[in-house]
Structures are given as C-alpha cells and as structure tokens.
Write a protein that holds these residues in place. Structure first.
Motif, PDB file in Angstrom:
ATOM      1  N   GLY A   1       0.816  -1.201   0.000  1.00 26.45           N
ATOM      2  CA  GLY A   1       0.000   0.000   0.000  1.00 26.45           C
ATOM      3  C   GLY A   1       0.850   1.250   0.000  1.00 26.45           C
ATOM      4  O   GLY A   1       2.044   1.209   0.304  1.00 26.45           O
ATOM      5  N   GLY A   2       0.260   2.351  -0.343  1.00 19.03           N
ATOM      6  CA  GLY A   2       0.982   3.615  -0.347  1.00 19.03           C
ATOM      7  C   GLY A   2       0.959   4.246  -1.722  1.00 19.03           C
ATOM      8  O   GLY A   2       0.347   3.747  -2.654  1.00 19.03           O
ATOM      9  N   THR A   3       1.654   5.356  -1.825  1.00 20.52           N
ATOM     10  CA  THR A   3       1.700   6.079  -3.092  1.00 20.52           C
ATOM     11  C   THR A   3       3.137   6.367  -3.472  1.00 20.52           C
ATOM     12  O   THR A   3       4.031   6.356  -2.623  1.00 20.52           O
ATOM     13  N   VAL A   4       3.330   6.609  -4.726  1.00 17.17           N
ATOM     14  CA  VAL A   4       4.635   7.027  -5.243  1.00 17.17           C
ATOM     15  C   VAL A   4       4.418   8.371  -5.905  1.00 17.17           C
ATOM     16  O   VAL A   4       3.575   8.518  -6.788  1.00 17.17           O
ATOM     17  N   ARG A   5       5.176   9.361  -5.464  1.00 21.89           N
ATOM     18  CA  ARG A   5       5.078  10.697  -6.054  1.00 21.89           C
ATOM     19  C   ARG A   5       6.446  11.129  -6.547  1.00 21.89           C
ATOM     20  O   ARG A   5       7.425  11.034  -5.825  1.00 21.89           O
TER      21      ARG A   5
ATOM     22  N   ARG B   1       6.523   6.534 -17.904  1.00 27.43           N
ATOM     23  CA  ARG B   1       5.278   7.123 -18.409  1.00 27.43           C
ATOM     24  C   ARG B   1       5.258   7.043 -19.931  1.00 27.43           C
ATOM     25  O   ARG B   1       6.290   6.926 -20.584  1.00 27.43           O
TER      26      ARG B   1
END
Length: 128
Positions: free
Chosen positions: A21-25, A107
């Motif tokens: 879990g968590g985010t990557v920024r 991306r």
C-alpha cells in the motif's frame, strides 16, 4: 548446527507477496531535471543551456525542449560535408528522447517538440 541446515537467515531481497500500500510521487522538479539531463546528453549541449517544459496530456506526458545544437566550425569543411542535416538530427533526437524518457519516467511519452535555439560552434584557437 551446521551452516547448511539453517544457521543465519538469508539476507536476499524477497519480492512482497501482496501489493504494498501507499503512493509514489515524483515531484515535477525531479522529473524536469531528469528530462533536461537526458535532452542535453542527446543534443550534445550543456545542461544549463537546455530548457524543458513538461505537461500531462492524453494520459501521458508531452515534452517541449529548447536547445542549441553543436555544429562543426566553418574551417572544418570535411566534417561539414559529412554532417547529418539539422532537420534529420532533430527528428532522430525526438525519437531517441521519446524512447529514453519513457524508460526513465515509466510514463507514456505522447509528444516531443524540439526547438533549435542556436548553434554551439567550437572555439577557434589562435596560433601565435
């Protein structure tokens, strides 16, 4: 207890079994620096002489690059004859940038626009 039967635990990296879990920024400034460095390397220009603009577009990124291109000096007639025309160099740079930036950023690169702002001419050395 022998070392073959389970002494110290292994220090090998193990992939997580479940998604973490968590985010990557990635901050825009970090992305901009990576794009500027890759653009400068491909153009053959100094990093501080390349300007980039990055925007989200169509689910991916659109990149605008403005840079000077190195060209041979006018006294180097043989090199000038064998030099790839600027338009072809820039087109090849666009393709290479799209591939490299997609690899670096993870991306989809939707568009790469390159503006040539001038030339980098080698300094002539004076002979005394």
């Amino acid at each position: 207890m022998s070392s073959a039967t389970g002494g110290a635990p292994s220090h090998a990296t193990v992939a997580p079994v479940a998604p973490v879990g968590g985010t990557v920024r990635v901050r825009p400034r970090a992305l901009e620096k990576a794009v500027r460095a890759a653009s400068a390397d491909l153009a053959g220009a100094p990093r501080d002489g390349v300007s980039v603009d990055i925007a989200e577009w169509g689910g991916g990124l659109t990149i605008r690059v403005a840079t000077k291109l190195p060209i041979p000096g006018l006294e180097q007639s043989e090199e000038i004859r064998h030099e790839t025309p600027i338009f072809e160099r820039v087109r090849a740079m666009q393709i290479a940038l799209a591939e490299e930036l997609a690899r670096l950023t993870g991306r989809d690169i939707r568009r790469v626009s390159v503006t040539v702002t001038g030339a980098i001419v080698p300094e002539r050395k004076r002979v005394r």
